[in-house]
Scaffold this motif. Structure first.
Motif, PDB file in Angstrom:
ATOM      1  N   LEU A  13       0.838  -1.509  -0.052  1.00 38.58           N
ATOM      2  CA  LEU A  13       0.733   0.466   0.257  1.00 38.58           C
ATOM      3  C   LEU A  13       0.471   1.279  -0.432  1.00 38.58           C
ATOM      4  O   LEU A  13       0.644   2.005  -1.004  1.00 38.58           O
ATOM      5  N   LEU A  14       1.937   1.531   1.128  1.00 34.25           N
ATOM      6  CA  LEU A  14       3.013   2.498   0.977  1.00 34.25           C
ATOM      7  C   LEU A  14       4.096   2.336  -0.257  1.00 34.25           C
ATOM      8  O   LEU A  14       3.584   3.573  -0.744  1.00 34.25           O
ATOM      9  N   SER A  15       4.291   1.713  -0.779  1.00 35.68           N
ATOM     10  CA  SER A  15       5.098   1.957  -1.899  1.00 35.68           C
ATOM     11  C   SER A  15       3.797   2.340  -3.019  1.00 35.68           C
ATOM     12  O   SER A  15       4.211   3.027  -4.494  1.00 35.68           O
ATOM     13  N   PHE A  16       2.597   1.465  -3.630  1.00 31.51           N
ATOM     14  CA  PHE A  16       1.267   2.122  -4.242  1.00 31.51           C
ATOM     15  C   PHE A  16       0.917   3.816  -4.073  1.00 31.51           C
ATOM     16  O   PHE A  16       1.312   4.314  -5.574  1.00 31.51           O
ATOM     17  N   ALA A  17       0.818   4.092  -3.026  1.00 33.29           N
ATOM     18  CA  ALA A  17       0.595   5.356  -2.375  1.00 33.29           C
ATOM     19  C   ALA A  17       1.633   6.607  -3.446  1.00 33.29           C
ATOM     20  O   ALA A  17       1.736   7.661  -3.295  1.00 33.29           O
ATOM     21  N   THR A  18       3.059   6.129  -2.479  1.00 35.48           N
ATOM     22  CA  THR A  18       4.063   6.253  -2.846  1.00 35.48           C
ATOM     23  C   THR A  18       4.228   6.318  -4.357  1.00 35.48           C
ATOM     24  O   THR A  18       4.683   8.429  -4.893  1.00 35.48           O
ATOM     25  N   PHE A  19       4.057   5.777  -5.249  1.00 41.12           N
ATOM     26  CA  PHE A  19       4.521   6.094  -7.166  1.00 41.12           C
ATOM     27  C   PHE A  19       3.393   6.819  -7.434  1.00 41.12           C
ATOM     28  O   PHE A  19       3.428   7.456  -8.886  1.00 41.12           O
ATOM     29  N   ILE A  20       1.844   6.879  -7.033  1.00 39.06           N
ATOM     30  CA  ILE A  20       0.783   7.450  -7.368  1.00 39.06           C
ATOM     31  C   ILE A  20       1.431   9.205  -7.458  1.00 39.06           C
ATOM     32  O   ILE A  20       0.282   9.995  -8.355  1.00 39.06           O
ATOM     33  N   SER A  21       2.119   9.578  -6.233  1.00 47.06           N
ATOM     34  CA  SER A  21       1.595  11.112  -5.874  1.00 47.06           C
ATOM     35  C   SER A  21       2.433  11.275  -5.215  1.00 47.06           C
ATOM     36  O   SER A  21       3.450  10.504  -4.474  1.00 47.06           O
ATOM     37  N   ILE A  22       3.106  12.519  -4.976  1.00 46.28           N
ATOM     38  CA  ILE A  22       4.235  12.879  -4.417  1.00 46.28           C
ATOM     39  C   ILE A  22       3.276  13.744  -2.952  1.00 46.28           C
ATOM     40  O   ILE A  22       4.104  13.053  -1.812  1.00 46.28           O
ATOM     41  N   PRO A  23       2.575  13.571  -2.832  1.00 48.79           N
ATOM     42  CA  PRO A  23       1.775  13.948  -1.254  1.00 48.79           C
ATOM     43  C   PRO A  23       1.806  12.256  -0.404  1.00 48.79           C
ATOM     44  O   PRO A  23       1.703  12.269   0.942  1.00 48.79           O
TER      45      PRO A  23
END
Length: 216
Positions: A13-23
């Motif tokens: 989840l954290l990797s996907f969140a990091t990949f899709i946006s700077i926030p």
């Protein structure tokens, strides 16, 4: 984080969140700091090597007209989270996870492959350290000229070990699947960390301006 199911799920989840946006990357960085990530980096100097390589690629992206800064921020956070997850790994837990998710046939085989791979990674890391010490004692240094022959020996040695392990499994009668009883520790902090990872993913999807509107 002791429960491998929550740790692997949080890492994804954290990797996907990091990949899709700077926030999402910033929120994941805060999560990493709260989860004790800095201590895992201090125990592994390889993290800084990989982040340095990401910085070099980011510089090339920036010079070629792309957004190298965004690439560097997101890749650095993904690497830090990956090293955090690897630092908490314990022997046997991926067998627990694979059998829990896939059963005693396909799950057992996947778990066996994962455990053998992690065992090889740890063995390679120890071998690299021994080679580095041996080259230093011989006064050969640890540059590219000294490491290339050592890398060749390392690859041949581990291919030979993998073949020996496969032969050992065949001799012992292994065909497909096996018995395994997964066990997962109960820990409240793991549950809090997992919920935090879900919140980070929500932050990645919701624009910052709307978050402040919701808080008002």
């Amino acid at each position: 984080m002791q429960d491998v199911r929550i740790r692997v799920g949080s890492t994804l989840l954290l990797s996907f969140a990091t990949f899709i946006s700077i926030p999402g990357a910033i929120a994941a960085m805060v999560w990493w700091l709260v989860a004790g990530g800095p201590s895992t980096v201090r125990s592994s100097r390889y993290a800084l090597v990989f982040i340095g390589a990401a910085g070099l690629v980011s510089l090339l992206v920036e010079l070629s007209g792309g957004n190298g800064v965004s690439y560097f921020i997101r890749m650095s956070v993904i690497l830090l989270i990956a090293f955090w997850a690897f630092a908490h790994q314990t022997p046997g837990e991926f067998m627990d996870l694979a059998v829990w998710a896939g059963g005693t046939t396909r799950g057992f085989e996947l778990g066996l492959v994962a455990e053998a791979t992690l065992q090889s990674i740890n063995a390679i890391r120890d071998d690299i350290e021994r080679i580095r010490v041996a080259l230093t004692l011989k006064g050969m240094g640890t540059g590219i000229r000294g490491l290339l022959p050592a890398a060749s020996v390392l690859i041949i040695t581990h291919l030979s070990r993998a073949e020996d392990q496969a032969d050992l499994l065949v001799v012992r009668g292994y065909r497909r699947g096996g018995s395994w009883c997964p066990e997962f520790p109960k820990n409240t902090s793991d549950l809090v960390g997992g919920i935090g990872a879900i919140l980070v993913l929500l932050v990645a999807f919701i624009p910052i301006r709307e978050i402040f509107i919701l808080l008002q």
